[in-house]
Enzyme design. Structure first.
Site, PDB file in Angstrom:
ATOM      1  N   HIS A 131       9.033  -2.171  -0.051  1.00 47.77           N
ATOM      2  CA  HIS A 131       8.061  -1.154   0.832  1.00 47.77           C
ATOM      3  C   HIS A 131       9.026   0.009   1.035  1.00 47.77           C
ATOM      4  O   HIS A 131       8.803   1.306   1.184  1.00 47.77           O
ATOM      5  CB  HIS A 131       8.254  -1.602   2.562  1.00 47.77           C
ATOM      6  CG  HIS A 131       7.460  -0.864   3.286  1.00 47.77           C
ATOM      7  ND1 HIS A 131       6.317  -0.466   3.356  1.00 47.77           N
ATOM      8  CD2 HIS A 131       8.436   0.104   4.323  1.00 47.77           C
ATOM      9  CE1 HIS A 131       6.092   0.589   4.399  1.00 47.77           C
ATOM     10  NE2 HIS A 131       7.365   0.865   4.780  1.00 47.77           N
ATOM     11  N   HIS A 189       8.191   4.504  -0.239  1.00 49.06           N
ATOM     12  CA  HIS A 189       8.606   5.880   0.466  1.00 49.06           C
ATOM     13  C   HIS A 189       9.250   7.052  -0.385  1.00 49.06           C
ATOM     14  O   HIS A 189       9.068   8.016  -0.370  1.00 49.06           O
ATOM     15  CB  HIS A 189       9.846   5.527   1.732  1.00 49.06           C
ATOM     16  CG  HIS A 189       9.148   4.989   3.060  1.00 49.06           C
ATOM     17  ND1 HIS A 189       8.630   5.825   3.840  1.00 49.06           N
ATOM     18  CD2 HIS A 189       8.878   3.788   3.392  1.00 49.06           C
ATOM     19  CE1 HIS A 189       8.071   5.102   5.033  1.00 49.06           C
ATOM     20  NE2 HIS A 189       8.451   3.865   4.580  1.00 49.06           N
ATOM     21  N   GLU A 210       3.499   6.999   7.126  1.00 46.30           N
ATOM     22  CA  GLU A 210       3.046   5.514   6.841  1.00 46.30           C
ATOM     23  C   GLU A 210       1.532   5.418   6.418  1.00 46.30           C
ATOM     24  O   GLU A 210       1.688   4.691   5.132  1.00 46.30           O
ATOM     25  CB  GLU A 210       3.351   4.603   8.141  1.00 46.30           C
ATOM     26  CG  GLU A 210       4.894   4.478   8.324  1.00 46.30           C
ATOM     27  CD  GLU A 210       5.528   3.440   7.441  1.00 46.30           C
ATOM     28  OE1 GLU A 210       4.856   2.661   6.714  1.00 46.30           O
ATOM     29  OE2 GLU A 210       6.839   3.358   7.571  1.00 46.30           O
ATOM     30  N   SER A 260       2.139   0.797  -0.470  1.00 44.14           N
ATOM     31  CA  SER A 260       2.688  -0.752  -0.846  1.00 44.14           C
ATOM     32  C   SER A 260       2.038  -1.647  -0.507  1.00 44.14           C
ATOM     33  O   SER A 260       2.650  -2.799  -0.896  1.00 44.14           O
ATOM     34  CB  SER A 260       4.447  -0.590  -0.316  1.00 44.14           C
ATOM     35  OG  SER A 260       3.849  -0.644   1.391  1.00 44.14           O
TER      36      SER A 260
END
Length: 260
Positions: A125, A130, A172, A191
């Site tokens: 993740h 990111h 996010e 993700s």
């Protein structure tokens, strides 16, 4: 705004070293499976900046990233650094790191029986989701500014919650319009096969009006800062930006409003 401490005085106890040599063949195989599950969808639906960043920082599809190598490529581009940490950070340590262009990165990887979901962020993740976006200069500036603003609001829970919603619906679960289509850039979409499929399938089934997926709204700072969400559920509302300059400007505008 409250000055950023230097060096990382608050986050320092949480910093660790990645022992890349300690990863097992099974862990590298799990990484490869996770990536292979996501890339076909992302090649079609992720934003250009994410896909460019994936290549620029040298992520591989067959092995867990060596953060030292990632940072060797990332640092000269935007000054960001994927910095290994021991796990969840308290908010002040998290914001301090963002303000210093250091992204808190966990080094553990989920097991094969948790491929679909893990409640605690792992290296898949954190890095796959990111870090490619940190190679984009405007997004990189936005994220640092966000961290600095939030560090200065640690005394005010209500204002910090509003900034948290800005993070949620951009970093996010952000989407962007590119070439007439909705593209993914938020790590929770990048993700997660389930979250992104929930969105993408709605394009084919009439969107939120059919009950098939989230409602896509034009990005509006007022709405975003007051939009409730549940971490445990598929997202019901997403906010689409027209450019990454828009979220950088939104962070600056949020700072001005919350300073009043």
């Amino acid at each position: 705004m409250t000055p950023m401490p230097s060096p990382l005085t608050v986050a320092e106890p949480y910093l660790i070293q990645q022992d890349w040599q300690a990863y097992t063949p099974e862990q590298h195989a799990v990484w490869a499976e996770l990536v292979s599950r996501r890339m076909p969808q992302l090649h079609e639906h992720a934003c250009e900046e994410y896909l460019d960043g994936f290549q620029q920082i040298g992520l591989r599809e067959d092995s867990i990233p060596d953060l030292a190598e990632v940072n060797r490529r990332l640092g000269p581009r935007t000054g960001w650094n994927a910095t290994p940490v021991s796990g969840f950070l308290p908010p002040d340590a998290f914001f301090e790191m963002l303000g210093a262009r250091k992204f808190p990165t966990t080094t553990w990887l989920r097991s094969r029986d948790s491929l679909e979901y893990t409640p605690e962020p792992d290296i898949f993740h954190d890095v796959f989701g990111h870090v490619p976006m940190h190679a984009h200069p405007v997004f990189a500036d936005f994220l640092q500014h966000y961290g600095r603003v939030c560090f200065g609001l640690m005394h005010d829970k209500e204002k910090l919650e509003k900034m948290g919603r800005l993070f949620w619906f951009t970093v996010e679960f952000g989407v962007i319009r590119q070439k007439g289509k909705i593209r993914l850039y938020g790590s929770g979409l990048i993700s997660s096969h389930g979250e992104s499929s929930h969105l993408i399938n709605s394009f084919k089934n009439g969107g939120a009006k059919s009950g098939a997926g989230p409602e896509i709204r034009d990005f509006n700072l007022d709405q975003v800062m007051h939009q409730q969400f549940l971490v445990s559920e598929m997202q019901k509302v997403l906010y689409a930006v027209e450019s990454f300059d828009q979220i950088y400007e939104a962070a600056q505008e949020a700072e001005r409003r919350l300073a009043d």
